[in-house]
Design an enzyme around this catalytic site. Structure first.
Site, PDB file in Angstrom:
ATOM      1  N   LEU A   1      13.710  -8.265   1.370  1.00  0.00           N
ATOM      2  CA  LEU A   1      13.704  -7.529   0.212  1.00  0.00           C
ATOM      3  C   LEU A   1      14.999  -6.636   0.585  1.00  0.00           C
ATOM      4  O   LEU A   1      15.133  -5.825   1.224  1.00  0.00           O
ATOM      5  CB  LEU A   1      12.575  -6.701   0.091  1.00  0.00           C
ATOM      6  CG  LEU A   1      12.649  -5.620  -1.246  1.00  0.00           C
ATOM      7  CD1 LEU A   1      12.561  -6.171  -2.362  1.00  0.00           C
ATOM      8  CD2 LEU A   1      11.474  -4.690  -0.967  1.00  0.00           C
TER       9      LEU A   1
ATOM     10  N   ARG B   1     -11.459   1.214  -2.729  1.00  0.00           N
ATOM     11  CA  ARG B   1     -11.562   1.939  -3.826  1.00  0.00           C
ATOM     12  C   ARG B   1      -9.992   2.582  -4.311  1.00  0.00           C
ATOM     13  O   ARG B   1      -9.826   2.337  -5.448  1.00  0.00           O
ATOM     14  CB  ARG B   1     -12.677   2.941  -3.724  1.00  0.00           C
ATOM     15  CG  ARG B   1     -14.130   2.530  -3.651  1.00  0.00           C
ATOM     16  CD  ARG B   1     -14.915   3.775  -3.563  1.00  0.00           C
ATOM     17  NE  ARG B   1     -16.269   3.434  -3.512  1.00  0.00           N
ATOM     18  CZ  ARG B   1     -17.223   4.411  -3.021  1.00  0.00           C
ATOM     19  NH1 ARG B   1     -16.834   5.688  -2.788  1.00  0.00           N
ATOM     20  NH2 ARG B   1     -18.559   3.939  -2.925  1.00  0.00           N
TER      21      ARG B   1
ATOM     22  N   ASN C   1      11.544  -5.022  10.320  1.00  0.00           N
ATOM     23  CA  ASN C   1      11.176  -4.480   8.954  1.00  0.00           C
ATOM     24  C   ASN C   1      11.031  -2.984   8.782  1.00  0.00           C
ATOM     25  O   ASN C   1      10.325  -2.532   9.900  1.00  0.00           O
ATOM     26  CB  ASN C   1       9.872  -5.364   8.775  1.00  0.00           C
ATOM     27  CG  ASN C   1       9.295  -4.459   7.496  1.00  0.00           C
ATOM     28  OD1 ASN C   1       9.967  -4.168   6.599  1.00  0.00           O
ATOM     29  ND2 ASN C   1       7.731  -4.370   7.385  1.00  0.00           N
ATOM     30  N   GLY C   2      11.861  -2.471   8.170  1.00  0.00           N
ATOM     31  CA  GLY C   2      11.618  -0.986   8.159  1.00  0.00           C
ATOM     32  C   GLY C   2      12.964  -0.473   8.148  1.00  0.00           C
ATOM     33  O   GLY C   2      13.955  -1.037   7.698  1.00  0.00           O
TER      34      GLY C   2
ATOM     35  N   THR D   1     -13.566   3.046   1.486  1.00  0.00           N
ATOM     36  CA  THR D   1     -12.856   4.038   0.825  1.00  0.00           C
ATOM     37  C   THR D   1     -11.438   3.165   0.404  1.00  0.00           C
ATOM     38  O   THR D   1     -10.661   3.586  -0.456  1.00  0.00           O
ATOM     39  CB  THR D   1     -12.562   5.023   1.765  1.00  0.00           C
ATOM     40  OG1 THR D   1     -13.836   5.700   2.011  1.00  0.00           O
ATOM     41  CG2 THR D   1     -11.640   6.245   1.193  1.00  0.00           C
TER      42      THR D   1
ATOM     43  N   CYS E   1      10.283  -5.693   4.101  1.00  0.00           N
ATOM     44  CA  CYS E   1      10.463  -7.039   4.258  1.00  0.00           C
ATOM     45  C   CYS E   1       9.246  -7.629   5.165  1.00  0.00           C
ATOM     46  O   CYS E   1       8.323  -6.783   5.343  1.00  0.00           O
ATOM     47  CB  CYS E   1      11.858  -7.187   5.203  1.00  0.00           C
ATOM     48  SG  CYS E   1      13.208  -6.712   4.429  1.00  0.00           S
TER      49      CYS E   1
END
Length: 551
Positions: free
Chosen positions: A51, A338, A76-77, A335, A2
């Site tokens: 969410l 990519r 959140n989590g 990194t 969320c």
């Protein structure tokens, strides 16, 4: 997954800048949203983007309970031991939402004990209106993101899941105001003053990689005492996947065909059958042309019988996504960018073409289990162990950041079993020599622990290490070569001096150029470029390390 957002000390209350900032994290919670302002605290605004994963609208936030009407929570989590806490301490839950455990724990034990009792991957901001206190905390490895904006001169504090929700407010703050990632494994205590402003009282680190567990374990110690190190490793990894199946939405798996994602997928498939989930597990692979990852993932999917999806992408997809990826990532690390492009494109496909919302992934295995190729060059077992701890301490700035932002950009929730606290506590506590690469094979302990499980074909279980951004590319042409050609078309290299770490290649200069457009002056978001240790290379790609074995 969320989105949380809050500001304190905003003496003007709700204004257009605040609303615009809150709107920037809509992607983290498309199902519902709410912004609240307590009349007794006019300078405090709390916002939540939901969410819905567990407990429908009953899990809506900001959360208040009848028992504690002056306590407000945004979180959140996931809290995996919420039911264990309820049973252990007889918490009178009002909802079926796991985050309610934070409020009960706080009022029973205080904030310091609360963060230590949670087996969780979460960030939260809890406001105690009676005590005039604000509490902010982040999970041990920073799986869930959090940023903090503090303007000490004006007594202003802002917190948000992503920096984009605060950068607009920083532009109106004093010159000394700081916007920075909130450190994992920490909590802070703030006071709300009578004039509407806030001040920082206390910062404390409650966890760092390698520390002992403080909560009641998910897996009873009595069960583990009967097992050897290999059995315990396999058992705890399965337990890490089991607790992460907590979801009312459809579950799927990223599947690159490498060891990490394949093991997680195999365990999820087995557990889904045990739990009698009413659907087949969907798996998702992505690649360019004759990508070795697509081939390997196909083998795993056929072996496990998943509903498999293959996504092909090309240079046009990279060209269209590149700048968007940098914006969502909030980093200029080479990194990370990519490797994020294919994950971003795959997340886009999942969102648009399927009904999967919760996605399992293999992030964290390389850091915990010494999976990077350069670990073969570690001068000693202890040096390898220390490097694992360093990587885990900073994973929230690199691979962890990549995993969260590429999925959250398309409103997906990520689950990462390899960063489970019980699993990492065990694995990092084994003999450091066992965790070293053996006979040129990384993650030998992990592979050996699952060798007799029958979960995967040997060709996958013992597959050579393949860096994600390399494995998804065509055998004939690497992804970073494709990116370099795109940048050459759109960017003219000019000497520019930035704060912090300096870009030295055209590619890194372009990334920094795009980053600065959205996050000017925030060099602290990327304190250094991710590079392999103990080897002399000019590029972070695994292809430049002498041990690289991919074809």
């Amino acid at each position: 997954m969320c989105g949380i957002w809050a500001v304190f000390g905003a003496v003007d209350g709700v204004n257009l800048t605040c609303i615009k900032c809150f709107a920037t994290i809509t992607h983290r919670g498309p199902d519902a949203w709410r912004v609240e302002q307590d009349a007794r605290e006019p300078g405090a605004l709390l916002g939540f983007r939901r969410l819905a994963i567990v407990d429908g609208l009953h899990g809506m936030q900001p959360m208040r309970l009848h028992r504690y009407p002056r306590t407000t929570l945004i979180c959140n989590g996931e809290i995996f031991n919420w039911k264990l806490l309820q049973n252990q301490y007889d918490f009178p839950y009002e909802t079926n939402c796991d985050v309610e455990a934070v409020i009960h724990s706080y009022h029973n034990f205080g904030i310091a004990e609360t963060v230590r009792k949670l087996d969780a991957e979460c960030v939260f901001c809890l406001v105690d209106g009676e005590q005039k206190k604000i509490y902010i905390a982040r999970d041990p490895y920073g799986v869930r993101p959090l940023f903090r904006l503090y303007d000490e001169e004006n007594g202003f504090l802002g917190v948000c899941s992503e920096a984009k929700g605060l950068i607009g407010l920083k532009q109106n703050a004093s010159e000394k105001a700081t916007l920075e990632p909130f450190p994992p494994g920490h909590f802070q205590i703030w006071s709300m003053l009578s004039d509407g402003k806030v001040k920082l009282d206390h910062t404390e680190q409650y966890f760092k990689p390698g520390m002992s567990l403080a909560f009641k374990p998910y897996v009873p110690e009595t069960d583990l005492l009967k097992m050897n190190v290999y059995e315990k490793t396999a058992h705890l990894l399965e337990a890490a996947c089991r607790k992460r199946l907590m979801s009312d939405r459809r579950v799927g798996c990223f599947l690159s065909g490498g060891l990490d994602s394949s093991l997680v997928t195999a365990l999820v498939v087995r557990l889904a059958k045990e739990h009698k989930l009413p659907y087949n597990i969907q798996t998702f692979a992505i690649g360019m042309g004759d990508s070795p990852d697509l081939v390997a993932a196909r083998i795993v999917a056929e072996h496990l019988g998943t509903e498999h999806h293959e996504v092909q992408f090309d240079e046009n997809d990279v060209r269209e996504a590149l700048d968007k990826v940098i914006y969502h990532l909030e980093t200029f690390d080479i990194t990370t960018i990519r490797a994020s492009i294919p994950m971003y494109l795959l997340s886009k496909y999942i969102k648009e073409k399927t009904d999967t919302t919760v996605v399992f992934s293999g992030e964290g295995a390389d850091e915990v289990a010494q999976g990077y190729i350069y670990f073969r060059d570690a001068p000693s077992a202890e040096a390898g162990h220390e490097e694992s701890l360093r990587l885990l301490s900073d994973i929230y700035l690199y691979d962890g950041l990549r995993a969260d932002r590429t999925t959250s950009a398309f409103s997906l929730e990520l689950r990462v079993p390899f960063l489970d606290i019980e699993f990492t506590h065990h694995y990092l506590g084994t003999d450091s020599k066992l965790r070293q690469p053996q006979d040129g094979v990384e993650k030998h302990l992990l592979r050996s622990s699952l060798a007799k499980s029958g979960l995967l074909p040997d060709s996958i279980l013992w597959r050579h290490k393949e860096a994600f951004s390399d494995g998804v590319a065509s055998v004939k042409k690497s992804l970073f070569t494709t990116i370099a050609e795109i940048i050459e078309d759109r960017y003219k290299d000019e000497p520019t001096k930035y704060k912090g770490v300096q870009p030295t290649t055209v590619e890194s200069k372009y990334y920094r150029h795009v980053f600065e457009k959205s996050f000017p002056g925030q060099d602290n978001f990327t304190p250094y470029y991710w590079m392999p240790k103990w080897v002399q290379v000019s590029d972070p790609s695994a292809r430049f390390i002498k041990h690289y074995a991919a074809k």
